[in-house]
Design an enzyme around this catalytic site. Structure first.
Site, PDB file in Angstrom:
ATOM      1  CG  ASP A 147      -3.219  -6.243   9.335  1.00  0.00           C
ATOM      2  OD1 ASP A 147      -2.955  -5.587  10.355  1.00  0.00           O
ATOM      3  OD2 ASP A 147      -3.966  -7.235   9.350  1.00  0.00           O
ATOM      4  CE  LYS A 154      -5.028  -7.267  12.360  1.00  0.00           C
ATOM      5  NZ  LYS A 154      -4.929  -8.550  11.642  1.00  0.00           N
ATOM      6  CB  CYS A 175      -7.482  -7.238   8.583  1.00  0.00           C
ATOM      7  SG  CYS A 175      -7.060  -8.931   9.066  1.00  0.00           S
TER       8      CYS A 175
HETATM    9  C1  VGL Z   1      -5.528 -10.822   6.856  1.00  0.00           C
HETATM   10  C2  VGL Z   1      -5.957 -12.900   5.990  1.00  0.00           C
HETATM   11  C3  VGL Z   1      -5.379 -13.511   7.079  1.00  0.00           C
HETATM   12  C4  VGL Z   1      -5.602  -9.334   6.704  1.00  0.00           C
HETATM   13  C5  VGL Z   1      -4.950 -11.407   7.964  1.00  0.00           C
HETATM   14  O1  VGL Z   1      -4.801  -8.620   7.340  1.00  0.00           O
HETATM   15  O2  VGL Z   1      -6.461  -8.844   5.951  1.00  0.00           O
HETATM   16  N1  VGL Z   1      -6.035 -11.577   5.886  1.00  0.00           N
HETATM   17  N2  VGL Z   1      -4.877 -12.749   8.065  1.00  0.00           N
END
Ligand code: VGL
Ligand code: ZN
Length: 190
Positions: free
Chosen positions: A17, A103, A142
Protein backbone atom coordinates in the site's frame (compact mmCIF):
# COMPACT_ATOMS: atom_id res chain seq x y z
CA UNK A 1 22.69 -4.69 5.07
CA UNK A 2 22.72 -4.93 1.31
CA UNK A 3 19.43 -6.48 0.13
CA UNK A 4 21.38 -8.25 -2.64
CA UNK A 5 23.07 -10.38 0.02
CA UNK A 6 19.76 -11.30 1.63
CA UNK A 7 17.59 -12.13 -1.38
CA UNK A 8 17.53 -15.71 -2.61
CA UNK A 9 15.55 -17.89 -4.94
CA UNK A 10 12.18 -18.66 -3.33
CA UNK A 11 11.90 -15.11 -1.99
CA UNK A 12 9.56 -12.31 -3.02
CA UNK A 13 9.45 -8.63 -2.14
CA UNK A 14 5.99 -7.60 -0.94
CA UNK A 15 5.30 -3.87 -0.94
CA UNK A 16 2.15 -2.98 0.97
CA UNK A 17 0.00 0.00 0.00
CA UNK A 18 2.59 2.64 -0.94
CA UNK A 19 -0.14 4.87 -2.36
CA UNK A 20 -0.51 8.63 -2.46
CA UNK A 21 -3.31 8.72 0.12
CA UNK A 22 -1.04 7.12 2.75
CA UNK A 23 1.78 9.58 2.12
CA UNK A 24 2.08 13.18 3.38
CA UNK A 25 -0.47 15.32 1.50
CA UNK A 26 -2.82 12.37 1.04
CA UNK A 27 -6.23 11.66 2.55
CA UNK A 28 -5.01 9.33 5.30
CA UNK A 29 -1.37 10.31 5.65
CA UNK A 30 1.05 8.14 7.59
CA UNK A 31 3.70 10.39 9.23
CA UNK A 32 6.93 10.10 7.17
CA UNK A 33 5.11 7.61 4.95
CA UNK A 34 7.05 8.75 1.91
CA UNK A 35 10.34 7.93 3.65
CA UNK A 36 9.82 4.26 2.93
CA UNK A 37 10.11 4.88 -0.80
CA UNK A 38 13.90 5.28 -1.08
CA UNK A 39 14.46 2.16 1.03
CA UNK A 40 12.00 0.18 -1.04
CA UNK A 41 13.55 1.37 -4.30
CA UNK A 42 16.87 -0.15 -3.17
CA UNK A 43 15.07 -3.42 -2.45
CA UNK A 44 13.30 -3.29 -5.80
CA UNK A 45 16.62 -2.88 -7.62
CA UNK A 46 18.09 -5.78 -5.69
CA UNK A 47 15.02 -7.93 -6.38
CA UNK A 48 15.24 -7.23 -10.11
CA UNK A 49 18.97 -8.07 -10.08
CA UNK A 50 18.32 -11.36 -8.28
CA UNK A 51 15.20 -12.27 -10.34
CA UNK A 52 13.10 -12.12 -7.19
CA UNK A 53 9.42 -11.30 -7.89
CA UNK A 54 8.05 -7.96 -6.73
CA UNK A 55 4.48 -7.85 -5.46
CA UNK A 56 2.67 -4.59 -4.71
CA UNK A 57 -0.65 -4.49 -2.89
CA UNK A 58 -2.97 -1.56 -3.04
CA UNK A 59 -5.97 -0.49 -0.99
CA UNK A 60 -8.62 -0.17 -3.71
CA UNK A 61 -11.99 0.88 -2.41
CA UNK A 62 -15.25 1.51 -4.26
CA UNK A 63 -16.99 4.85 -3.63
CA UNK A 64 -18.93 4.87 -0.34
CA UNK A 65 -16.91 1.94 1.00
CA UNK A 66 -18.01 0.69 4.42
CA UNK A 67 -14.69 1.72 6.05
CA UNK A 68 -15.35 5.42 5.33
CA UNK A 69 -16.56 7.70 8.15
CA UNK A 70 -19.74 8.75 6.35
CA UNK A 71 -20.69 5.07 6.21
CA UNK A 72 -19.95 4.59 9.91
CA UNK A 73 -16.41 3.28 9.38
CA UNK A 74 -13.19 4.35 11.11
CA UNK A 75 -11.39 6.11 8.26
CA UNK A 76 -11.70 9.21 6.11
CA UNK A 77 -12.39 8.58 2.43
CA UNK A 78 -9.17 7.15 0.95
CA UNK A 79 -7.86 5.03 -1.91
CA UNK A 80 -10.98 5.26 -4.03
CA UNK A 81 -10.50 3.19 -7.20
CA UNK A 82 -8.93 5.05 -10.12
CA UNK A 83 -8.30 8.27 -8.19
CA UNK A 84 -4.89 9.93 -7.80
CA UNK A 85 -4.97 9.10 -4.09
CA UNK A 86 -5.24 5.39 -4.85
CA UNK A 87 -2.33 5.39 -7.30
CA UNK A 88 1.04 4.01 -6.28
CA UNK A 89 3.37 6.84 -5.29
CA UNK A 90 5.11 8.00 -8.42
CA UNK A 91 8.59 7.88 -6.85
CA UNK A 92 8.14 4.17 -6.15
CA UNK A 93 10.00 2.48 -9.00
CA UNK A 94 7.86 -0.56 -9.58
CA UNK A 95 9.32 -2.79 -12.29
CA UNK A 96 7.19 -3.71 -15.32
CA UNK A 97 6.54 -7.25 -14.11
CA UNK A 98 5.26 -6.21 -10.69
CA UNK A 99 2.47 -8.48 -9.48
CA UNK A 100 -0.32 -6.16 -8.38
CA UNK A 101 -2.84 -7.15 -5.72
CA UNK A 102 -5.98 -5.09 -5.03
CA UNK A 103 -7.79 -5.43 -1.73
CA UNK A 104 -10.77 -3.90 0.04
CA UNK A 105 -12.69 -3.91 -3.22
CA UNK A 106 -16.01 -5.05 -1.78
CA UNK A 107 -18.52 -2.37 -0.73
CA UNK A 108 -19.43 -4.22 2.43
CA UNK A 109 -16.12 -5.53 3.76
CA UNK A 110 -12.75 -4.05 4.57
CA UNK A 111 -9.51 -5.97 4.10
CA UNK A 112 -6.28 -4.89 5.78
CA UNK A 113 -4.29 -7.97 4.83
CA UNK A 114 -3.09 -8.46 1.26
CA UNK A 115 -4.00 -12.14 1.74
CA UNK A 116 -7.66 -11.43 2.50
CA UNK A 117 -9.93 -12.53 -0.34
CA UNK A 118 -7.19 -12.07 -2.92
CA UNK A 119 -5.92 -15.60 -3.56
CA UNK A 120 -2.39 -14.35 -2.90
CA UNK A 121 -1.32 -17.31 -0.74
CA UNK A 122 -2.17 -19.80 -3.49
CA UNK A 123 -0.44 -17.70 -6.12
CA UNK A 124 2.74 -17.53 -4.02
CA UNK A 125 2.70 -21.31 -3.52
CA UNK A 126 2.19 -21.80 -7.24
CA UNK A 127 5.37 -19.77 -7.78
CA UNK A 128 7.28 -21.71 -5.08
CA UNK A 129 7.73 -18.62 -2.98
CA UNK A 130 8.52 -19.44 0.63
CA UNK A 131 9.89 -16.25 2.10
CA UNK A 132 8.52 -12.71 1.89
CA UNK A 133 10.41 -9.49 2.56
CA UNK A 134 7.78 -6.91 3.49
CA UNK A 135 7.69 -3.13 3.64
CA UNK A 136 5.11 -0.42 3.12
CA UNK A 137 2.23 1.31 4.87
CA UNK A 138 0.93 1.36 7.43
CA UNK A 139 3.06 -0.60 9.87
CA UNK A 140 0.24 -0.77 12.44
CA UNK A 141 -2.61 -1.54 10.02
CA UNK A 142 -2.11 -3.25 6.67
CA UNK A 143 1.54 -4.25 7.09
CA UNK A 144 0.76 -5.84 10.46
CA UNK A 145 -2.29 -7.74 9.20
CA UNK A 146 -0.49 -8.85 6.03
CA UNK A 147 2.54 -10.12 7.95
CA UNK A 148 0.46 -11.91 10.57
CA UNK A 149 -1.71 -13.51 7.87
CA UNK A 150 1.33 -14.53 5.80
CA UNK A 151 2.92 -16.19 8.83
CA UNK A 152 -0.37 -18.00 9.44
CA UNK A 153 -0.26 -19.25 5.86
CA UNK A 154 3.17 -20.72 6.56
CA UNK A 155 5.39 -18.19 4.79
CA UNK A 156 8.68 -17.07 6.32
CA UNK A 157 7.88 -13.41 6.89
CA UNK A 158 10.64 -10.78 7.20
CA UNK A 159 9.67 -7.21 8.03
CA UNK A 160 12.04 -4.58 6.65
CA UNK A 161 11.58 -2.18 9.53
CA UNK A 162 13.15 0.85 7.82
CA UNK A 163 10.67 0.37 4.97
CA UNK A 164 7.60 0.78 7.19
CA UNK A 165 6.00 3.61 9.19
CA UNK A 166 3.01 3.51 11.54
CA UNK A 167 -0.05 5.76 11.64
CA UNK A 168 0.48 5.91 15.41
CA UNK A 169 3.85 5.29 17.14
CA UNK A 170 2.45 3.31 20.10
CA UNK A 171 0.39 1.13 17.78
CA UNK A 172 3.52 0.68 15.66
CA UNK A 173 5.43 -0.74 18.62
CA UNK A 174 2.53 -3.05 19.41
CA UNK A 175 2.37 -4.12 15.75
CA UNK A 176 6.07 -5.08 15.73
CA UNK A 177 5.43 -7.23 18.78
CA UNK A 178 2.29 -8.79 17.22
CA UNK A 179 4.18 -9.64 14.04
CA UNK A 180 7.04 -11.19 16.00
CA UNK A 181 4.65 -13.24 18.11
CA UNK A 182 3.05 -14.49 14.91
CA UNK A 183 6.46 -15.86 13.86
CA UNK A 184 7.76 -13.03 11.66
CA UNK A 185 11.28 -11.67 11.93
CA UNK A 186 11.85 -7.94 12.24
CA UNK A 187 14.94 -7.04 10.20
CA UNK A 188 16.33 -3.96 11.89
CA UNK A 189 19.40 -3.35 9.79
CA UNK A 190 17.99 -4.49 6.47
C1 VGL B 1 -4.81 1.11 5.54
C2 VGL B 1 -6.25 2.28 6.89
C3 VGL B 1 -7.30 2.02 6.05
C4 VGL B 1 -3.42 0.62 5.26
C5 VGL B 1 -5.86 0.83 4.68
O1 VGL B 1 -3.10 0.33 4.09
O2 VGL B 1 -2.62 0.52 6.21
N1 VGL B 1 -5.02 1.82 6.64
N2 VGL B 1 -7.10 1.29 4.94
ZN1 ZN C 1 -8.57 1.31 3.37
Amino acid sequence: MDPRKLLEQGDALLIVDVQNDFCPGGALPVPEGDQVIAVLNDWINAAVDRSVPVIASRDWHPVDHCSFEHRGGPWPVHCVQDTHGAAFHDRLQLPPHTIRVSKGTRFDQDAYSAFENTGLAGELRRRNIKRLWVGGLAQDVCVRDTVVAGAGEGFDMRVIRAATRPVDPANGRQALQDMQEAGARIEEAA
